[in-house]
Write a protein that holds these residues in place. Sequence first.
Motif, PDB file in Angstrom:
ATOM      1  N   ILE A   4       0.842  -1.204   0.000  1.00 18.70           N
ATOM      2  CA  ILE A   4       0.000   0.000   0.000  1.00 18.70           C
ATOM      3  C   ILE A   4       0.878   1.254   0.000  1.00 18.70           C
ATOM      4  CG2 ILE A   4      -0.204   0.109   2.513  1.00 18.70           C
ATOM      5  CD1 ILE A   4      -3.083   1.023   2.147  1.00 18.70           C
ATOM      6  N   ARG A  15      -0.947   7.397   2.362  1.00 15.05           N
ATOM      7  CA  ARG A  15      -1.295   5.997   2.582  1.00 15.05           C
ATOM      8  C   ARG A  15      -2.683   5.872   3.217  1.00 15.05           C
ATOM      9  NH1 ARG A  15      -0.433   1.601   6.020  1.00 15.05           N
ATOM     10  NH2 ARG A  15       0.039   2.957   7.764  1.00 15.05           N
ATOM     11  N   VAL A  18      -5.279   6.040   0.500  1.00 15.46           N
ATOM     12  CA  VAL A  18      -5.309   4.778  -0.241  1.00 15.46           C
ATOM     13  C   VAL A  18      -6.083   3.735   0.557  1.00 15.46           C
ATOM     14  CG1 VAL A  18      -3.913   2.887  -1.159  1.00 15.46           C
ATOM     15  CG2 VAL A  18      -3.117   5.245  -1.393  1.00 15.46           C
ATOM     16  N   SER A  19      -5.827   3.691   1.856  1.00 14.77           N
ATOM     17  CA  SER A  19      -6.519   2.743   2.722  1.00 14.77           C
ATOM     18  C   SER A  19      -8.028   2.995   2.700  1.00 14.77           C
ATOM     19  CB  SER A  19      -5.978   2.848   4.149  1.00 14.77           C
ATOM     20  OG  SER A  19      -6.642   1.953   5.016  1.00 14.77           O
ATOM     21  N   LEU A  22      -9.462   1.511  -0.468  1.00 13.51           N
ATOM     22  CA  LEU A  22      -9.497   0.052  -0.389  1.00 13.51           C
ATOM     23  C   LEU A  22     -10.633  -0.458   0.489  1.00 13.51           C
ATOM     24  CD1 LEU A  22      -5.684  -0.762  -0.067  1.00 13.51           C
ATOM     25  CD2 LEU A  22      -7.121  -0.956  -2.091  1.00 13.51           C
ATOM     26  N   TYR A  45      -1.072  -4.365  -7.877  1.00 13.65           N
ATOM     27  CA  TYR A  45      -1.359  -4.490  -6.442  1.00 13.65           C
ATOM     28  C   TYR A  45      -2.756  -5.070  -6.233  1.00 13.65           C
ATOM     29  CZ  TYR A  45      -2.436  -3.229  -1.620  1.00 13.65           C
ATOM     30  OH  TYR A  45      -2.791  -3.268  -0.294  1.00 13.65           O
ATOM     31  N   PRO A  47      -5.273  -6.160  -3.036  1.00 11.40           N
ATOM     32  CA  PRO A  47      -5.458  -6.182  -1.571  1.00 11.40           C
ATOM     33  C   PRO A  47      -5.677  -7.590  -1.056  1.00 11.40           C
ATOM     34  CG  PRO A  47      -6.837  -4.505  -2.600  1.00 11.40           C
ATOM     35  CD  PRO A  47      -6.293  -5.362  -3.708  1.00 11.40           C
ATOM     36  N   GLN A  52      -6.766  -7.510   5.339  1.00 10.79           N
ATOM     37  CA  GLN A  52      -7.654  -6.382   5.600  1.00 10.79           C
ATOM     38  C   GLN A  52      -8.549  -6.663   6.810  1.00 10.79           C
ATOM     39  OE1 GLN A  52      -9.288  -5.975   1.499  1.00 10.79           O
ATOM     40  NE2 GLN A  52      -8.724  -3.840   1.744  1.00 10.79           N
ATOM     41  N   ASN A 136       1.936  -2.037   5.579  1.00 18.67           N
ATOM     42  CA  ASN A 136       0.619  -2.510   5.184  1.00 18.67           C
ATOM     43  C   ASN A 136      -0.153  -3.103   6.361  1.00 18.67           C
ATOM     44  OD1 ASN A 136      -1.084  -2.575   2.913  1.00 18.67           O
ATOM     45  ND2 ASN A 136      -0.729  -4.761   2.603  1.00 18.67           N
TER      46      ASN A 136
END
Length: 326
Positions: A4, A15, A18-19, A22, A45, A47, A52, A136
């Motif tokens: 990530i 970041r 981005v999280s 996701l 990439y 996930p 997660q 990550n």
Amino acid sequence: MATIHDVAKLAGISRTTVSRVLNCHPYVTEEKKRKILNAMKQLNYVPNSSAQRLRKTKTDTIAVFVPRITNPFFSYLVEVMENEAAKFGYKLILCQTHYNKEQEKKFLELLKTKQVDGVILTSIENEWRHFKPYLNDGPIVICNEYDDDAYVPSVYLDQVKGGYLGTKHLIDRGYKRIAYCAGSERRSRLTRDRRKGYEQAMKEASLVIDEDWYLYNAISIEDGKNVFLRLKQIKNRPEAIFTGSDEVAAGLLKAAKDSGWRVPQDLAIIGFDNQPLAQLLGLSTVAQPVEKMGSQTMKVMIQAITGEESKNPTNLSFHLIHRTTT
């Protein structure tokens, strides 16, 4: 394998954002979503769904890495962090690395196994590439230290300015032969930058530096006493010394007085940090705003855990305290 962190760097977006994408978090602009999705496509990439789910486990616990808690600077820093964390319902786990790279790596597993929600680094023993795979698994925030390769929130001070400030004070007091004393230059970016500040101040004053005046591997009171023994043997003996620690300065002061030296007449000494020890002994020192550093770092960490944007980096300031040793 892309992380990530790689996606965030390529997209030029934090970041945290981005999280959010996701995890289908609202309030992310379409433009940012597009940049993130394009970066994910370029990096291939994908996930990890199980990862997660693991990251969504909340422990309300934060790990703080320190080299050694017996150093009063780190003791006070952790205490401030703990008090700030308690305001938000978090508790701390203290991890002493003892300047050991392997120990630091072992503690990082706390983040991967989700025993903590985040990690605060007050010192860095490994190259940043060793931390990168853990980004990550949860937020990492740097306090006190800094690394040009670290794309994470940090709260720090410009150590070049710190080295310059302490050395300039000695020069302004009339000293010309000034030694530089610190921990391991190879390990610490802080030590290297303070040396740059020392050399900058000496160069500005047109003062020559004797290579024998560089004294390393000193982090404790006992080390300070040993530094004094080494200093006594130097042919072109310095008349003042900049140290990177009040503990080392205290050891130097004790050894000098035990040998019948007058401070500052025979040897001027300046410390670093402004620990309670410095005030007790009358040590001149370069003071760090420990309370502000600790509280700000914890606020940044909690913002990272809760998904809020945080400023990066936060640069605080030193100030000089003149006492009887200079």
